[in-house]
Design a protein around this motif. Structure first.
Motif, PDB file in Angstrom:
ATOM      1  N   LEU A 119       3.013 -10.100   2.093  1.00 53.71           N
ATOM      2  CA  LEU A 119       1.867 -10.310   2.805  1.00 53.71           C
ATOM      3  C   LEU A 119       1.232  -9.023   3.305  1.00 53.71           C
ATOM      4  CD1 LEU A 119       3.122 -13.231   4.999  1.00 53.71           C
ATOM      5  CD2 LEU A 119       1.384 -13.463   3.320  1.00 53.71           C
ATOM      6  N   SER A 120      -0.116  -9.051   3.626  1.00 54.32           N
ATOM      7  CA  SER A 120      -0.986  -7.882   3.688  1.00 54.32           C
ATOM      8  C   SER A 120      -0.464  -7.471   5.247  1.00 54.32           C
ATOM      9  CB  SER A 120      -2.124  -7.989   3.675  1.00 54.32           C
ATOM     10  OG  SER A 120      -2.981  -9.066   4.783  1.00 54.32           O
ATOM     11  N   ASN A 121      -0.977  -6.108   5.246  1.00 56.90           N
ATOM     12  CA  ASN A 121      -0.643  -5.504   6.682  1.00 56.90           C
ATOM     13  C   ASN A 121      -1.678  -6.048   7.674  1.00 56.90           C
ATOM     14  OD1 ASN A 121       1.436  -3.686   6.021  1.00 56.90           O
ATOM     15  ND2 ASN A 121      -0.075  -1.923   5.336  1.00 56.90           N
ATOM     16  N   ASP A 122      -2.655  -6.493   7.098  1.00 58.78           N
ATOM     17  CA  ASP A 122      -3.717  -7.209   8.151  1.00 58.78           C
ATOM     18  C   ASP A 122      -3.050  -8.522   8.757  1.00 58.78           C
ATOM     19  OD1 ASP A 122      -6.202  -7.588   9.233  1.00 58.78           O
ATOM     20  OD2 ASP A 122      -6.685  -9.089   7.967  1.00 58.78           O
ATOM     21  N   PHE A 123      -2.277  -9.248   8.045  1.00 56.90           N
ATOM     22  CA  PHE A 123      -1.562 -10.267   8.433  1.00 56.90           C
ATOM     23  C   PHE A 123      -0.690  -9.925   9.747  1.00 56.90           C
ATOM     24  CE2 PHE A 123       2.385 -12.832   8.653  1.00 56.90           C
ATOM     25  CZ  PHE A 123       1.732 -14.252   8.736  1.00 56.90           C
ATOM     26  N   TYR A 124       0.148  -8.962   9.441  1.00 58.82           N
ATOM     27  CA  TYR A 124       1.100  -8.469  10.698  1.00 58.82           C
ATOM     28  C   TYR A 124       0.164  -7.925  11.887  1.00 58.82           C
ATOM     29  CZ  TYR A 124       4.479  -9.313   7.297  1.00 58.82           C
ATOM     30  OH  TYR A 124       5.405  -9.856   6.365  1.00 58.82           O
ATOM     31  N   ASP A 125      -1.055  -7.415  11.487  1.00 59.53           N
ATOM     32  CA  ASP A 125      -1.740  -6.640  12.649  1.00 59.53           C
ATOM     33  C   ASP A 125      -2.295  -7.899  13.537  1.00 59.53           C
ATOM     34  OD1 ASP A 125      -1.426  -3.972  11.948  1.00 59.53           O
ATOM     35  OD2 ASP A 125      -2.983  -3.957  10.724  1.00 59.53           O
ATOM     36  N   ARG A 126      -2.765  -8.797  12.886  1.00 57.44           N
ATOM     37  CA  ARG A 126      -3.356 -10.020  13.480  1.00 57.44           C
ATOM     38  C   ARG A 126      -2.141 -10.946  14.580  1.00 57.44           C
ATOM     39  NH1 ARG A 126      -5.389 -13.636   9.846  1.00 57.44           N
ATOM     40  NH2 ARG A 126      -4.517 -12.495   8.188  1.00 57.44           N
ATOM     41  N   THR A 129       4.397 -10.476  16.678  1.00 60.53           N
ATOM     42  CA  THR A 129       5.632 -10.310  16.107  1.00 60.53           C
ATOM     43  C   THR A 129       6.681 -11.501  16.693  1.00 60.53           C
ATOM     44  OG1 THR A 129       5.384  -7.877  15.685  1.00 60.53           O
ATOM     45  CG2 THR A 129       7.705  -8.689  15.363  1.00 60.53           C
ATOM     46  N   GLY A 130       6.747 -11.725  17.941  1.00 58.67           N
ATOM     47  CA  GLY A 130       7.645 -12.488  18.531  1.00 58.67           C
ATOM     48  C   GLY A 130       7.456 -14.008  18.146  1.00 58.67           C
ATOM     49  N   ASP A 131       6.169 -14.352  17.883  1.00 60.20           N
ATOM     50  CA  ASP A 131       5.682 -15.486  17.474  1.00 60.20           C
ATOM     51  C   ASP A 131       6.285 -15.911  15.990  1.00 60.20           C
ATOM     52  OD1 ASP A 131       4.824 -16.438  19.996  1.00 60.20           O
ATOM     53  OD2 ASP A 131       2.665 -15.899  18.921  1.00 60.20           O
ATOM     54  N   LEU A 132       6.155 -14.684  15.205  1.00 61.14           N
ATOM     55  CA  LEU A 132       6.615 -14.972  13.709  1.00 61.14           C
ATOM     56  C   LEU A 132       8.142 -14.982  13.565  1.00 61.14           C
ATOM     57  CD1 LEU A 132       5.709 -14.751  10.879  1.00 61.14           C
ATOM     58  CD2 LEU A 132       6.197 -12.172  11.076  1.00 61.14           C
ATOM     59  N   ILE A 133       9.024 -14.331  14.560  1.00 56.39           N
ATOM     60  CA  ILE A 133      10.354 -14.400  14.295  1.00 56.39           C
ATOM     61  C   ILE A 133      10.847 -15.696  15.205  1.00 56.39           C
ATOM     62  CG2 ILE A 133      12.409 -13.282  15.525  1.00 56.39           C
ATOM     63  CD1 ILE A 133      11.061 -10.551  15.280  1.00 56.39           C
ATOM     64  N   SER A 134      10.204 -16.159  15.968  1.00 58.46           N
ATOM     65  CA  SER A 134      10.529 -17.432  16.669  1.00 58.46           C
ATOM     66  C   SER A 134      10.424 -18.437  15.390  1.00 58.46           C
ATOM     67  CB  SER A 134       9.809 -17.650  17.867  1.00 58.46           C
ATOM     68  OG  SER A 134       9.796 -18.902  18.275  1.00 58.46           O
TER      69      SER A 134
END
Length: 181
Positions: A119-126, A129-134
């Protein structure tokens, strides 16, 4: 929902021999579960009979066997064997299903990690992190529960019912209709 389960079964497919062992053990567990209810019938039948044997008569469902005599001294061994066998096959079934679940979830996590790496860095910027890990932790845990618990119960519970319904009619005779209602 079925589309998700077919995708999930793709992860289970490499472990089908363990799944087959789990389902076979579940089948034997279901038979032993019914044997426990049969032993309970024999015990209750023995309360009303004096002497050293529990005699079960009028067995029209079994043509070659008109009556069955079981020594009273043998009944505790029968209870022990029925409960022990049921417990052993339940353990085997749960063990192999847990193994299938852990291996499949490991494969899911590996594929998920590969996907997250591309996945692109833009995905992680938008995203947060907590929601993604959860999401990752909760959804993968749900997948594991779906494999180990739901898949086994979809097989086990109907099988227990299908085996016990004829036994209700066998042991109960005409009263079985009232017992089922």
């Amino acid at each position: 929902l079925m589309n998700e389960y077919t995708r999930l079964l793709r992860y289970v497919k490499p472990y089908r021999w363990k799944l087959a062992i789990a389902f076979a053990a579940t089948g034997v567990y279901s038979l032993c579960h019914s044997l426990v209810s049969g032993v309970a019938y024999i015990i209750f039948k023995g309360f009303y009979q004096p002497g050293g044997n529990v005699v079960i008569e009028n067995l029209p469902q079994i043509g070659f066997l008109k009556s069955l005599a079981i020594p009273v001294d043998f009944i505790p061994y029968l209870v022990f064997f029925a409960v022990l066998a049921r417990g052993v096959f339940d353990y085997i079934s749960n063990y192999f299903m847990a193994s299938v679940g852990l291996h499949a979830v490991n494969d899911v996590r590996r594929d998920l990690f590969k996907h997250l790496c591309v996945l692109s860095n833009d995905f992680y910027d938008r995203g947060r992190t907590g929601d993604l890990i959860s999401r990752i932790m909760g959804d993968v845990q749900g997948i594991e529960n779906g494999i180990t618990t739901v898949l086994l119960d979809l097989f086990k519970q109907p099988l227990i019912i299908l085996i016990n319904i004829p036994l209700v009619f066998f042991w109960g005779g005409k009263v079985a209709v009232f017992a089922l209602v």
